[in-house]
Design an enzyme around this catalytic site. Structure first.
Site, mmCIF file in Angstrom:
data_model
loop_
_atom_site.group_PDB
_atom_site.id
_atom_site.type_symbol
_atom_site.label_atom_id
_atom_site.label_comp_id
_atom_site.label_asym_id
_atom_site.label_seq_id
_atom_site.Cartn_x
_atom_site.Cartn_y
_atom_site.Cartn_z
ATOM 1 N N ARG A 124 -10.366 -43.014 4.746
ATOM 2 C CA ARG A 124 -11.101 -41.917 4.102
ATOM 3 C C ARG A 124 -11.134 -40.639 4.918
ATOM 4 N NH1 ARG A 124 -16.710 -44.427 2.733
ATOM 5 N NH2 ARG A 124 -16.952 -42.765 1.209
ATOM 6 N N TYR A 231 -18.841 -43.744 10.204
ATOM 7 C CA TYR A 231 -19.859 -44.667 9.705
ATOM 8 C C TYR A 231 -20.909 -44.929 10.779
ATOM 9 C CZ TYR A 231 -16.599 -45.739 5.921
ATOM 10 O OH TYR A 231 -15.781 -45.653 4.840
HETATM 11 P P1 NAD Z 1 -22.013 -45.862 3.873
HETATM 12 O O1 NAD Z 1 -22.062 -46.064 2.404
HETATM 13 O O2 NAD Z 1 -21.339 -46.869 4.732
HETATM 14 O O3 NAD Z 1 -23.545 -45.713 4.407
HETATM 15 C C1 NAD Z 1 -24.444 -44.818 3.840
HETATM 16 C C2 NAD Z 1 -25.273 -44.171 4.928
HETATM 17 O O4 NAD Z 1 -26.165 -45.119 5.501
HETATM 18 C C3 NAD Z 1 -24.463 -43.614 6.098
HETATM 19 O O5 NAD Z 1 -24.717 -42.231 6.205
HETATM 20 C C4 NAD Z 1 -24.974 -44.391 7.287
HETATM 21 O O6 NAD Z 1 -24.983 -43.604 8.469
HETATM 22 C C5 NAD Z 1 -26.361 -44.774 6.850
HETATM 23 N N1 NAD Z 1 -26.982 -45.884 7.588
HETATM 24 C C6 NAD Z 1 -26.425 -47.057 7.985
HETATM 25 N N2 NAD Z 1 -27.325 -47.826 8.644
HETATM 26 C C7 NAD Z 1 -28.492 -47.121 8.637
HETATM 27 C C8 NAD Z 1 -29.794 -47.384 9.145
HETATM 28 N N3 NAD Z 1 -30.090 -48.505 9.789
HETATM 29 N N4 NAD Z 1 -30.744 -46.433 8.961
HETATM 30 C C9 NAD Z 1 -30.450 -45.279 8.312
HETATM 31 N N5 NAD Z 1 -29.253 -44.976 7.818
HETATM 32 C C10 NAD Z 1 -28.272 -45.889 7.963
HETATM 33 O O7 NAD Z 1 -21.407 -44.460 4.254
HETATM 34 P P2 NAD Z 1 -20.644 -43.373 3.373
HETATM 35 O O8 NAD Z 1 -21.645 -42.615 2.596
HETATM 36 O O9 NAD Z 1 -19.527 -43.994 2.633
HETATM 37 O O10 NAD Z 1 -20.041 -42.440 4.498
HETATM 38 C C11 NAD Z 1 -20.609 -42.299 5.768
HETATM 39 C C12 NAD Z 1 -20.038 -41.096 6.464
HETATM 40 O O11 NAD Z 1 -18.626 -41.042 6.398
HETATM 41 C C13 NAD Z 1 -20.535 -39.801 5.887
HETATM 42 O O12 NAD Z 1 -20.779 -38.935 6.954
HETATM 43 C C14 NAD Z 1 -19.405 -39.284 5.128
HETATM 44 O O13 NAD Z 1 -19.422 -37.877 5.019
HETATM 45 C C15 NAD Z 1 -18.274 -39.760 5.975
HETATM 46 N N6 NAD Z 1 -17.062 -39.740 5.186
HETATM 47 C C16 NAD Z 1 -16.077 -38.921 5.600
HETATM 48 C C17 NAD Z 1 -14.967 -38.801 4.853
HETATM 49 C C18 NAD Z 1 -13.901 -37.875 5.285
HETATM 50 O O14 NAD Z 1 -13.824 -37.537 6.424
HETATM 51 N N7 NAD Z 1 -13.073 -37.454 4.403
HETATM 52 C C19 NAD Z 1 -14.795 -39.542 3.714
HETATM 53 C C20 NAD Z 1 -15.809 -40.405 3.333
HETATM 54 C C21 NAD Z 1 -16.956 -40.492 4.076
#
Ligand code: NAD
Length: 393
Positions: A124, A231
């Site tokens: 991603r 992540y």
């Molecule tokens: P995810 O669905 O795995 O998790 C959702 C959120 O839960 C994350 O932000 C994570 O930090 C948070 N989390 C996990 N454990 C936690 C805890 N104990 N307490 C509080 N929060 C907690 O993650 P996602 O939404 O798929 O993506 C996470 C990151 O990856 C984001 O910053 C997103 O922007 C990034 N991302 C980047 C790209 C890219 O670079 N193109 C693409 C997709 C996602």
């Protein structure tokens, strides 16, 4: 060379209303020389009718003829039993197939010699893969819909309203986990007029939450848990306990709490304990987007159900929210899938090339072998399947 035939099957899973390809997606795949076969009624539940597919250049067919003729079958989720049983060696199957939690499906497709391609494996962070990122597009729909679900179950207004009949306070919304779904939930709740706070363990989330006009919740425990690939990492037992205790104070002050926290490959962390739920005011609403058979972020949430606690709190185990916004979710998914398929097609044929970083992520099995090291490691001990890890490194 014969024309590549791409088939779109109708989803049959309970309450799944999305479709893998919309009529615009048909046009995009026709433009690269593929023939597109669509099962009659495949898009109906997402409001794409058969005529729109035909106008876009698709051929409509019954399910069994369609699968028999296809080189590549597209679906949203894992194949239904009848489709799985009809697949044969040399065909490819593409969807959100969750191979890491579904080793039986991996074994079944690999055993049949079907090339298994799963959007969940996409790298991603690669800029050129962003148009294919179905996890993000669907998480974004889920984050938006979670707020609407919360609003529907909340018996008060979201915005500050001043009327002749009195003034209503704005709803206080807390979003735990500020990734793709969480940020979309924050933005949506703000647009509805709520006072919104957000929290995440990744330090990078702080500025993102603030940039949406929400307050970032700082914990004195100061947990910073950025992991690999953007992540979060799993918290230690001490961190988890400190987090739960401190969050409890914030949660009890909010009317609506939406939880979205996930750690890849792990059961979702419990952020809201049963004791914390018991401290919330009557009429409060919790929406647990992480609720699944593996667990959830809220103790006591039940996937697919709304539980009313003895202190009058509704705990919603929200599963597959994108299917409840089937048109927008399918449009986005269709763009992701068509972009990936176009990436896989070279000179009019589906070409598997494991030297390509995107393909290395999404191609799970090919030629009767599991080619994804992570998935092979999961399946090999149980089933005695030879891993081809060496070929990938
Ligand atoms: P995810 O669905 O795995 O998790 C959702 C959120 O839960 C994350 O932000 C994570 O930090 C948070 N989390 C996990 N454990 C936690 C805890 N104990 N307490 C509080 N929060 C907690 O993650 P996602 O939404 O798929 O993506 C996470 C990151 O990856 C984001 O910053 C997103 O922007 C990034 N991302 C980047 C790209 C890219 O670079 N193109 C693409 C997709 C996602």
């Amino acid at each position: 060379m014969s024309t590549l035939r791409i088939a779109v099957v109708k989803e049959t899973a309970a309450s799944e209303r999305r479709v893998a390809l919309d009529p615009d997606g048909v046009k995009r795949l026709r433009a690269v020389g593929a023939e597109v076969l669509v099962e009659t009624g495949a898009g109906a539940a997402a409001w794409f009718d058969d005529e729109a597919y035909q106008t876009a250049g698709a051929r409509l067919l019954g399910r069994s003829e369609l699968v028999a003729e296809a080189d590549l079958v597209l679906s949203v989720g894992p194949p239904a039993e009848d489709v799985l049983g009809a697949l044969r060696s040399g065909q490819a199957y593409l969807g959100l197939l969750a191979p890491l939690t579904n080793p039986e499906l991996v074994m079944a497709l690999t055993g049949r010699g079907v090339t298994m391609i799963s959007l969940d494996g996409l790298p991603r962070t690669l800029t050129r893969a962003q148009s294919m990122d179905a996890l993000s597009s669907q998480a974004s729909v889920a984050g938006y819909k979670a707020v609407l679900v919360a609003a529907e179950h909340y018996d008060r207004f979201f915005p500050l309203l001043m009327t002749a009949a009195g003034t209503s306070k704005p709803a206080a919304v807390l979003v735990l986990g500020a990734g793709v779904a969480g940020l979309q939930a924050i933005g949506t709740a703000r647009r509805l007029g709520a006072v919104v706070s957000g929290y995440d363990v990744r330090p990078a989330a702080r500025e993102e939450v603030k940039s949406l006009g929400a307050k970032f919740v700082e914990l004195e425990a100061g947990i910073a848990a950025a992991g690999e690939g953007g992540y979060a990492r799993e918290l230690t037992a001490e961190e988890r306990q400190a987090q739960q205790q401190e969050l409890a104070e914030h949660i009890a002050r909010h009317d609506i709490v939406i939880t979205t926290a996930q750690v890849p490959g792990r059961t979702p962390p419990v952020l809201v304990t049963a004791a914390t739920v018991a401290r919330m005011r009557p009429g409060s609403v919790l929406v647990d987007l992480a609720a699944s058979r593996l667990g959830g972020n809220v103790e006591g949430s039940v996937p697919g159900e709304t539980v009313l606690t003895s202190n009058g709190v509704r705990v919603i185990g929200a599963t597959n929210l994108p299917a409840r916004m089937a048109t927008s979710a399918s449009q986005a998914l269709s763009r992701n899938i068509s972009a990936l398929v176009i990436h896989l097609v070279r000179d009019g044929a589906l070409t598997i090339d494991l030297d390509d970083e995107i393909q290395r992520g999404v191609v799970i099995s090919h030629g009767g072998q599991i080619v994804s090291p992570a998935v092979a490691a999961l399946c090999a001990p149980a089933a005695g399947v030879g891993s081809s890890e060496g070929r990938l490194s």
